[in-house]
Design a protein around this motif. Structure first.
Motif, mmCIF file in Angstrom:
data_model
loop_
_atom_site.group_PDB
_atom_site.id
_atom_site.type_symbol
_atom_site.label_atom_id
_atom_site.label_comp_id
_atom_site.label_asym_id
_atom_site.label_seq_id
_atom_site.Cartn_x
_atom_site.Cartn_y
_atom_site.Cartn_z
ATOM 1 N N PRO A 129 28.759 25.052 -18.043
ATOM 2 C CA PRO A 129 28.510 23.786 -18.739
ATOM 3 C C PRO A 129 29.618 22.776 -18.454
ATOM 4 N N TRP A 130 29.230 21.539 -18.274
ATOM 5 C CA TRP A 130 30.130 20.456 -17.867
ATOM 6 C C TRP A 130 30.796 20.752 -16.518
ATOM 7 N N ASN A 131 30.259 21.726 -15.784
ATOM 8 C CA ASN A 131 30.769 22.070 -14.457
ATOM 9 C C ASN A 131 32.235 22.501 -14.464
ATOM 10 N N ARG A 132 32.646 23.111 -15.567
ATOM 11 C CA ARG A 132 34.023 23.609 -15.596
ATOM 12 C C ARG A 132 34.113 24.891 -16.412
ATOM 13 N N MET A 133 34.961 25.776 -15.944
ATOM 14 C CA MET A 133 35.294 27.009 -16.647
ATOM 15 C C MET A 133 36.646 27.459 -16.132
ATOM 16 N N ASP A 134 37.385 28.180 -16.943
ATOM 17 C CA ASP A 134 38.708 28.611 -16.519
ATOM 18 C C ASP A 134 38.594 29.715 -15.467
ATOM 19 N N PRO A 135 39.370 29.625 -14.383
ATOM 20 C CA PRO A 135 39.258 30.620 -13.312
ATOM 21 C C PRO A 135 39.519 32.054 -13.772
ATOM 22 N N HIS A 136 40.232 32.224 -14.895
ATOM 23 C CA HIS A 136 40.547 33.587 -15.325
ATOM 24 C C HIS A 136 39.296 34.377 -15.702
ATOM 25 N N LEU A 137 38.172 33.662 -15.916
ATOM 26 C CA LEU A 137 36.936 34.338 -16.282
ATOM 27 C C LEU A 137 36.206 34.923 -15.071
ATOM 28 N N LEU A 138 36.482 34.383 -13.895
ATOM 29 C CA LEU A 138 35.727 34.770 -12.695
ATOM 30 C C LEU A 138 35.692 36.281 -12.434
ATOM 31 N N PRO A 139 36.830 36.996 -12.493
ATOM 32 C CA PRO A 139 36.769 38.432 -12.188
ATOM 33 C C PRO A 139 35.933 39.235 -13.183
ATOM 34 N N HIS A 140 35.648 38.650 -14.337
ATOM 35 C CA HIS A 140 34.924 39.371 -15.381
ATOM 36 C C HIS A 140 33.421 39.103 -15.363
ATOM 37 N N LEU A 141 32.965 38.164 -14.532
ATOM 38 C CA LEU A 141 31.544 37.834 -14.512
ATOM 39 C C LEU A 141 30.662 39.027 -14.153
ATOM 40 N N SER A 147 26.719 37.575 -10.736
ATOM 41 C CA SER A 147 27.335 37.798 -9.425
ATOM 42 C C SER A 147 27.666 36.509 -8.694
ATOM 43 N N ALA A 148 27.539 35.362 -9.369
ATOM 44 C CA ALA A 148 27.818 34.094 -8.697
ATOM 45 C C ALA A 148 28.138 33.035 -9.745
ATOM 46 N N VAL A 149 28.717 31.926 -9.264
ATOM 47 C CA VAL A 149 29.095 30.822 -10.131
ATOM 48 C C VAL A 149 28.776 29.513 -9.428
ATOM 49 N N SER A 150 28.478 28.484 -10.221
ATOM 50 C CA SER A 150 28.203 27.161 -9.670
ATOM 51 C C SER A 150 28.836 26.096 -10.551
ATOM 52 N N THR A 151 29.639 25.226 -9.922
ATOM 53 C CA THR A 151 30.225 24.079 -10.614
ATOM 54 C C THR A 151 29.959 22.840 -9.752
ATOM 55 N N LEU A 152 30.912 21.912 -9.719
ATOM 56 C CA LEU A 152 30.721 20.643 -9.013
ATOM 57 C C LEU A 152 31.834 20.433 -8.004
ATOM 58 N N GLY A 153 31.462 20.031 -6.791
ATOM 59 C CA GLY A 153 32.430 19.705 -5.757
ATOM 60 C C GLY A 153 32.474 20.732 -4.648
ATOM 61 N N PRO A 154 32.986 20.370 -3.471
ATOM 62 C CA PRO A 154 33.054 21.308 -2.350
ATOM 63 C C PRO A 154 33.846 22.555 -2.726
ATOM 64 N N ARG A 155 33.312 23.704 -2.396
ATOM 65 C CA ARG A 155 34.003 24.945 -2.742
ATOM 66 C C ARG A 155 35.214 25.149 -1.846
ATOM 67 N N ASP A 156 36.212 25.853 -2.382
ATOM 68 C CA ASP A 156 37.379 26.186 -1.570
ATOM 69 C C ASP A 156 37.323 27.612 -1.060
ATOM 70 N N SER A 157 36.335 28.389 -1.533
ATOM 71 C CA SER A 157 36.156 29.738 -1.014
ATOM 72 C C SER A 157 34.731 30.190 -1.287
ATOM 73 N N VAL A 158 34.212 31.034 -0.412
ATOM 74 C CA VAL A 158 32.862 31.572 -0.588
ATOM 75 C C VAL A 158 32.827 32.544 -1.749
ATOM 76 N N GLU A 159 33.905 33.328 -1.885
ATOM 77 C CA GLU A 159 33.968 34.368 -2.912
ATOM 78 C C GLU A 159 35.289 34.218 -3.664
ATOM 79 N N PRO A 160 35.309 33.420 -4.734
ATOM 80 C CA PRO A 160 36.565 33.167 -5.441
ATOM 81 C C PRO A 160 37.126 34.387 -6.153
#
Length: 251
Positions: A129-141, A147-160
């Motif tokens: 929501p609002w295209n933002r979430m704290d990166p610390h949550l990513l390993p727990h998804l 198995s994936a995430v979507s926000t806004l803007g060019p990605r800096d990695s395929v698999e964060p």
């Protein structure tokens, strides 16, 4: 500012280079079957273009799930849990940030995916929501079934994070900070062309499809007119392919 001719020129450049310009379409905040959603789904069908609905799990109605059974071009992603702001006063709006206990957030995401997974063509993607979430949550998804995430803007990695793929959107058609209506053809096409050109020349990840973000519940006439025109001009172009969410995320 850019115009439709500039878009045609850029797509022609992709074609001359025998390259394919992939797009994908994400529409946010779905919960129920209403006139704007039906209009969106009808545009998708009219142009034979897949659309990924980011559905808010807590508020998603059974009628929406039933309706989507007969909408084969529509897939479903998970849009947080309730799309409520939990950020402290003065901070940017955010549902999943460092200000909340991790176990609480994971419980919400797990329950959210349990509900979303019952929808036809559900894909385990967390649309923040609002295209933002704290990166610390990513390993727990993955523990929440995602198995994936979507926000806004060019990605800096395929698999964060291991087991978590990222495919973002890059084109926002609404002027949230101003009129809260359509941003205007020139400004929107600037976003489209900015990402396409960056992909083509190698300054952005060429393999990340250019993502169109819409919000059916907020569209004015300008938004609807643009979506129709954009799909009409891109879908038939020989360099273009619109991807379903399952294709975009490699699911």
């Amino acid at each position: 500012m850019s115009d439709w001719g500039d878009l045609a020129d850029e797509l022609d450049a992709w074609h001359r280079e025998t390259r394919r310009a992939h797009f994908w379409w994400r529409d946010d905040d779905a919960t129920c079957v209403n006139f704007p959603l039906l209009r969106l789904l009808d545009l998708s069908a009219q142009h034979d273009t897949p659309v990924a609905l980011a559905v808010i799990p807590r508020d998603a109605e059974d009628r929406l799930r039933d309706h989507l059974e007969d909408r084969p071009l529509a897939s479903v992603l998970q849009h947080g849990w309730s799309h409520e702001n939990h950020a402290t006063e003065g901070d940017r709006q955010e549902e999943f940030g460092v200000h909340r206990p991790l176990p609480v957030m994971l419980a919400e995401l797990s329950e959210g995916w349990r509900r979303i997974s019952r929808f036809p063509r559900a894909v385990p993607v967390m649309v923040a929501p609002w295209n933002r979430m704290d990166p610390h949550l990513l390993p727990h998804l993955p523990a929440a079934g995602l198995s994936a995430v979507s926000t806004l803007g060019p990605r800096d990695s395929v698999e964060p994070s291991p087991g978590v793929r990222r495919i973002n959107v890059h084109v926002d058609i609404i002027d949230w900070q101003g009129s809260r209506g359509f941003m205007g053809v020139g400004r929107v096409l600037d976003q489209v062309l900015g990402h396409l050109r960056a992909r083509r020349v190698g300054s952005a990840d060429a393999d990340e499809p250019t993502g169109l973000m819409t919000h059916h519940g907020f569209h004015d006439d300008g938004c609807w007119t643009f979506i129709n025109e954009f799909l009409a001009r891109t879908a038939p172009h020989p360099a273009v392919r619109w991807l379903s969410a399952r294709e975009a995320f490699g699911q």
